[in-house]
Structures are given as C-alpha cells and as structure tokens.
Design a protein around this motif. Structure first.
Motif, mmCIF file in Angstrom:
data_model
loop_
_atom_site.group_PDB
_atom_site.id
_atom_site.type_symbol
_atom_site.label_atom_id
_atom_site.label_comp_id
_atom_site.label_asym_id
_atom_site.label_seq_id
_atom_site.Cartn_x
_atom_site.Cartn_y
_atom_site.Cartn_z
ATOM 1 N N ARG A 24 0.833 -1.223 0.000
ATOM 2 C CA ARG A 24 0.000 0.000 0.000
ATOM 3 C C ARG A 24 0.856 1.257 0.000
ATOM 4 N NH1 ARG A 24 -3.784 -2.163 4.383
ATOM 5 N NH2 ARG A 24 -5.121 -3.502 3.138
ATOM 6 N N LEU A 25 1.980 1.212 0.703
ATOM 7 C CA LEU A 25 2.865 2.381 0.736
ATOM 8 C C LEU A 25 3.469 2.618 -0.657
ATOM 9 C CD1 LEU A 25 4.145 4.604 2.526
ATOM 10 C CD2 LEU A 25 6.109 3.082 2.801
ATOM 11 N N VAL A 26 3.847 1.538 -1.312
ATOM 12 C CA VAL A 26 4.394 1.661 -2.671
ATOM 13 C C VAL A 26 3.325 2.221 -3.613
ATOM 14 C CG1 VAL A 26 5.346 0.367 -4.622
ATOM 15 C CG2 VAL A 26 6.082 -0.186 -2.301
ATOM 16 N N ASP A 27 2.097 1.704 -3.499
ATOM 17 C CA ASP A 27 0.994 2.227 -4.329
ATOM 18 C C ASP A 27 0.787 3.708 -4.078
ATOM 19 O OD1 ASP A 27 0.456 -0.253 -5.364
ATOM 20 O OD2 ASP A 27 -1.249 -0.669 -4.036
ATOM 21 N N MET A 28 0.881 4.093 -2.816
ATOM 22 C CA MET A 28 0.667 5.484 -2.444
ATOM 23 C C MET A 28 1.701 6.390 -3.108
ATOM 24 S SD MET A 28 1.937 8.015 -0.517
ATOM 25 C CE MET A 28 2.628 7.865 1.084
ATOM 26 N N HIS A 82 11.248 3.479 13.512
ATOM 27 C CA HIS A 82 9.891 3.909 13.132
ATOM 28 C C HIS A 82 9.596 5.299 13.698
ATOM 29 C CE1 HIS A 82 8.041 -0.416 12.532
ATOM 30 N NE2 HIS A 82 8.839 -0.062 11.543
ATOM 31 N N ALA A 83 9.935 5.503 14.974
ATOM 32 C CA ALA A 83 9.626 6.777 15.633
ATOM 33 C C ALA A 83 10.357 7.938 14.946
ATOM 34 C CB ALA A 83 9.987 6.706 17.120
ATOM 35 N N ASN A 84 11.591 7.698 14.525
ATOM 36 C CA ASN A 84 12.350 8.754 13.837
ATOM 37 C C ASN A 84 11.706 9.131 12.505
ATOM 38 O OD1 ASN A 84 14.307 9.104 15.748
ATOM 39 N ND2 ASN A 84 15.722 7.613 14.825
ATOM 40 N N PHE A 85 11.293 8.124 11.768
ATOM 41 C CA PHE A 85 10.655 8.407 10.475
ATOM 42 C C PHE A 85 9.345 9.161 10.690
ATOM 43 C CE2 PHE A 85 7.857 7.395 6.894
ATOM 44 C CZ PHE A 85 8.669 7.710 5.817
ATOM 45 N N ARG A 86 8.560 8.685 11.677
ATOM 46 C CA ARG A 86 7.265 9.327 11.954
ATOM 47 C C ARG A 86 7.472 10.783 12.376
ATOM 48 N NH1 ARG A 86 4.597 5.295 15.020
ATOM 49 N NH2 ARG A 86 5.929 5.972 16.691
ATOM 50 N N ALA A 103 9.554 21.047 1.281
ATOM 51 C CA ALA A 103 9.142 20.068 2.296
ATOM 52 C C ALA A 103 8.507 18.849 1.629
ATOM 53 C CB ALA A 103 8.159 20.709 3.278
ATOM 54 N N PHE A 104 7.701 19.107 0.617
ATOM 55 C CA PHE A 104 7.039 18.005 -0.090
ATOM 56 C C PHE A 104 8.076 17.125 -0.788
ATOM 57 C CE2 PHE A 104 3.559 16.894 -3.441
ATOM 58 C CZ PHE A 104 3.285 15.709 -2.772
ATOM 59 N N ARG A 105 9.023 17.765 -1.467
ATOM 60 C CA ARG A 105 10.069 16.990 -2.139
ATOM 61 C C ARG A 105 10.875 16.161 -1.149
ATOM 62 N NH1 ARG A 105 10.686 21.347 -5.649
ATOM 63 N NH2 ARG A 105 12.198 22.282 -4.233
ATOM 64 N N GLN A 106 11.157 16.784 0.011
ATOM 65 C CA GLN A 106 11.911 16.066 1.045
ATOM 66 C C GLN A 106 11.146 14.824 1.524
ATOM 67 O OE1 GLN A 106 15.092 16.947 2.437
ATOM 68 N NE2 GLN A 106 14.809 14.847 3.178
ATOM 69 N N ALA A 107 9.854 15.005 1.786
ATOM 70 C CA ALA A 107 9.041 13.888 2.283
ATOM 71 C C ALA A 107 8.912 12.789 1.233
ATOM 72 C CB ALA A 107 7.659 14.399 2.707
ATOM 73 N N LEU A 108 8.780 13.175 -0.024
ATOM 74 C CA LEU A 108 8.703 12.171 -1.098
ATOM 75 C C LEU A 108 10.005 11.388 -1.188
ATOM 76 C CD1 LEU A 108 6.980 14.248 -3.932
ATOM 77 C CD2 LEU A 108 6.060 12.176 -2.867
ATOM 78 N N SER A 109 11.102 12.106 -1.101
ATOM 79 C CA SER A 109 12.387 11.440 -1.201
ATOM 80 C C SER A 109 12.646 10.565 0.030
ATOM 81 C CB SER A 109 13.461 12.501 -1.470
ATOM 82 O OG SER A 109 14.601 12.260 -0.720
ATOM 83 N N ASP A 110 12.255 11.039 1.219
ATOM 84 C CA ASP A 110 12.397 10.225 2.442
ATOM 85 C C ASP A 110 11.596 8.930 2.331
ATOM 86 O OD1 ASP A 110 13.899 12.249 3.535
ATOM 87 O OD2 ASP A 110 12.356 12.952 4.929
ATOM 88 N N THR A 111 10.415 9.032 1.741
ATOM 89 C CA THR A 111 9.553 7.849 1.617
ATOM 90 C C THR A 111 10.143 6.861 0.613
ATOM 91 O OG1 THR A 111 7.654 9.233 2.147
ATOM 92 C CG2 THR A 111 7.180 7.079 1.179
ATOM 93 N N PHE A 112 10.682 7.396 -0.451
ATOM 94 C CA PHE A 112 11.338 6.562 -1.466
ATOM 95 C C PHE A 112 12.513 5.785 -0.831
ATOM 96 C CE2 PHE A 112 14.127 5.707 -5.036
ATOM 97 C CZ PHE A 112 13.247 5.388 -6.067
ATOM 98 N N VAL A 113 13.345 6.507 -0.107
ATOM 99 C CA VAL A 113 14.507 5.903 0.560
ATOM 100 C C VAL A 113 14.050 4.896 1.627
ATOM 101 C CG1 VAL A 113 16.495 6.420 2.064
ATOM 102 C CG2 VAL A 113 16.026 7.864 0.079
ATOM 103 N N TRP A 114 12.937 5.245 2.289
ATOM 104 C CA TRP A 114 12.380 4.364 3.316
ATOM 105 C C TRP A 114 12.003 2.995 2.724
ATOM 106 C CZ3 TRP A 114 12.050 4.269 8.472
ATOM 107 C CH2 TRP A 114 11.131 3.397 9.067
#
Ligand SMILES: [Fe+2]
Ligand SMILES: [Fe+2]
Length: 136
Positions: A24-28, A82-86, A103-114
């Motif tokens: 689901r995270l990948v789909d998101m 988990h707590a650090n990512f959250r 901020a949006f680009r950062q969060a997208l890139s963090d999620t990709f790396v995650w």
C-alpha cells in the motif's frame, strides 16, 4: 502511465499482513507521483499527507505488535527507527499543507529511501528471525 516503483519480490517478506501494508505504501507513492505528473499538485499533497499519516500510525503499530508477539530481540531498535521516520514526517506535514514544495520533495524522497532501506533491508531482519524461529 508507468509506475515510479514496482513492488518487486525483493521487497516482499513472505509475511502476508506486512506485505499487504508495504504494498500500500508503494501504491501510495506511485499514485502521488502520477498525480504530480498530471499537474495535480494540490491533490497530490493532500493525498500524500493523508495516506502517509495513516501508514505511519497503523502499519508501525501493527508491525511492532507483530514483532512483540514473536519475541523479536531487535524490537526496541526497530521502534526507534519507526519513531524517527514518523517524527520527521510529522514535522514536514504542516509545511506540505501550506504548499511548501521543498518540504514536499523532502518527504517524497524520504519515503522513497524508506521503501528501499527500511522495507527492503531493515524489515527483512525480523522476517529472517521469524522464519528461522518457525523452522527451529
Ligand atoms: Fe514495515
Ligand atoms: Fe519496520
């Protein structure tokens, strides 16, 4: 439209509940990426924030409960990761809401790396423990 990410077998743990939630995270991320490519930035931002908020609360809670149930020795460290990512997402979230593109680009890139580092590597450690324990 081609997906940014394919949820290939290398990301799968072989534990159904986790694989479904990780998928689901990948789909998101793919959906967000496609909305951006269609120029729907507002929609992409709102969708990303809403879905990732749910993910970091529900999936992390479910996964931590599962790790506790199998007696995974790395549980405390895993919880910290988990707590650090959250925390880092919760800090970016209000900025994303006010259309802060950095901020949006950062969060997208963090999620990709995650997905690559956490799902692809760190979560695999508990899957290994789980399967070894089952076959012992
Ligand atoms: Fe996970
Ligand atoms: Fe995890």
């Amino acid at each position: 439209m081609a997906n940014l990410f394919n949820f290939d077998d290398e990301f799968k743990l072989g534990i159904e509940a986790a694989d479904i939630e990780h998928g689901r995270l990948v789909d998101m991320l793919n959906t967000t990426h496609n909305l951006l490519r269609e120029g729907k930035r507002e929609e992409a931002r709102a969708y990303f924030n809403k879905t990732l908020s749910l993910y970091v609360h529900e999936h992390f809670t479910n996964e931590e409960a599962f790790l506790a149930s199998i007696g995974f020795p790395g549980l405390e460290d895993h919880k910290k990761i988990h707590a650090n990512f959250r925390k880092s997402f919760e800090e970016l979230k209000p900025r994303i809401e006010t259309a802060d593109d950095a901020a949006f680009r950062q969060a997208l890139s963090d999620t990709f790396v995650w997905i690559i580092n956490h799902i692809g590597k760190t979560d695999k450690k508990y899957a290994k423990f789980y399967f070894e324990k089952q076959s012992a």
